[in-house]
Design a protein around this motif. Structure first.
Motif, PDB file in Angstrom:
ATOM      1  N   GLN A 191       0.827  -1.201   0.000  1.00 65.03           N
ATOM      2  CA  GLN A 191       0.000   0.000   0.000  1.00 65.03           C
ATOM      3  C   GLN A 191       0.865   1.256   0.000  1.00 65.03           C
ATOM      4  OE1 GLN A 191      -2.455  -0.624   3.445  1.00 65.03           O
ATOM      5  NE2 GLN A 191      -3.911  -1.897   2.320  1.00 65.03           N
ATOM      6  N   ARG A 213       2.194   1.874  -3.483  1.00 63.04           N
ATOM      7  CA  ARG A 213       1.140   2.443  -4.332  1.00 63.04           C
ATOM      8  C   ARG A 213       0.854   3.897  -3.937  1.00 63.04           C
ATOM      9  NH1 ARG A 213      -0.742  -2.877  -3.582  1.00 63.04           N
ATOM     10  NH2 ARG A 213      -2.259  -2.241  -1.995  1.00 63.04           N
ATOM     11  N   ALA A 272      -9.006   6.691  -6.101  1.00 59.65           N
ATOM     12  CA  ALA A 272      -7.790   5.889  -6.294  1.00 59.65           C
ATOM     13  C   ALA A 272      -7.357   5.218  -4.995  1.00 59.65           C
ATOM     14  CB  ALA A 272      -6.667   6.764  -6.843  1.00 59.65           C
ATOM     15  N   VAL A 280      -9.951   2.256  -4.466  1.00 58.44           N
ATOM     16  CA  VAL A 280      -9.943   1.097  -5.368  1.00 58.44           C
ATOM     17  C   VAL A 280      -8.548   0.561  -5.676  1.00 58.44           C
ATOM     18  CG1 VAL A 280     -12.113   1.793  -6.445  1.00 58.44           C
ATOM     19  CG2 VAL A 280      -9.955   2.440  -7.512  1.00 58.44           C
ATOM     20  N   TRP A 281      -7.503   1.333  -5.373  1.00 60.52           N
ATOM     21  CA  TRP A 281      -6.166   0.864  -5.727  1.00 60.52           C
ATOM     22  C   TRP A 281      -5.212   0.843  -4.536  1.00 60.52           C
ATOM     23  CZ3 TRP A 281      -1.379   3.648  -7.238  1.00 60.52           C
ATOM     24  CH2 TRP A 281      -0.431   2.779  -7.776  1.00 60.52           C
ATOM     25  N   ARG A 296      -7.069  -0.929  -1.489  1.00 64.13           N
ATOM     26  CA  ARG A 296      -8.108  -1.874  -1.940  1.00 64.13           C
ATOM     27  C   ARG A 296      -8.206  -3.038  -0.975  1.00 64.13           C
ATOM     28  NH1 ARG A 296      -4.131  -3.063  -6.334  1.00 64.13           N
ATOM     29  NH2 ARG A 296      -2.987  -4.871  -5.590  1.00 64.13           N
TER      30      ARG A 296
END
Length: 151
Positions: free
Chosen positions: A92, A95, A139, A142-143, A146
């Motif tokens: 995470q 990202r 974002a 969902v990314w 997530r």
């Protein structure tokens, strides 16, 4: 507000109000997301003032320290309070860093482009900030944070 008939409900087909997109967005933590952003900005600004303004720390070092502290606070609060994510913190965070880098590039490009088209630079900056705030929320949801795939 529209209504939706739900025949499978215990009320035997009573209608329930259809919630707006805004209501659904608020339900999943958008207000918390904004609060975390505000807290991060306050920490960044307050720590910069404390380090440089009150303690006389060299401005570049004070600025970097404040930005890093706010960045970490933002990640941790979004992970634990806004999105309540139990996934891999390492993945995470990677990202999160990628999204932050993309944000910086998009911000510079969009503000510069809008100013070239005739917008005032502060109006352009606030507009880009508003758009990216909503896009970042999506974002993150969902990314970045997530939910793990079902086993």
């Amino acid at each position: 507000m529209d209504s939706v008939v739900r025949p499978d409900t215990p009320t035997g087909g009573a209608t329930t109000p259809r919630r707006s997109a805004l209501a659904r967005l608020l339900d999943v933590g958008f207000v918390r997301f904004l609060a975390v952003g505000g807290a991060s900005a306050a920490l960044d600004t307050g720590l910069l003032w404390l380090l440089h303004g009150a303690l006389g720390v060299w401005l570049p070092a004070a600025t970097l320290t404040a930005v890093v502290a706010a960045f970490v606070l933002n990640f941790l609060l979004n992970r634990s309070w806004v999105f309540v994510s139990g996934g891999s913190a390492g993945g995470q965070f990677v990202r999160y860093l990628v999204l932050a880098g993309l944000n910086w590039v998009l911000t510079v490009a969009a503000v510069t482009g809008l100013v070239a088209l005739g917008a005032h630079y502060l109006v352009a900056r606030v507009g880009v900030l508003a758009v990216l705030t909503v896009l970042n929320f999506v974002a993150y949801r969902v990314w970045v944070f997530r939910p793990p795939a079902p086993a």
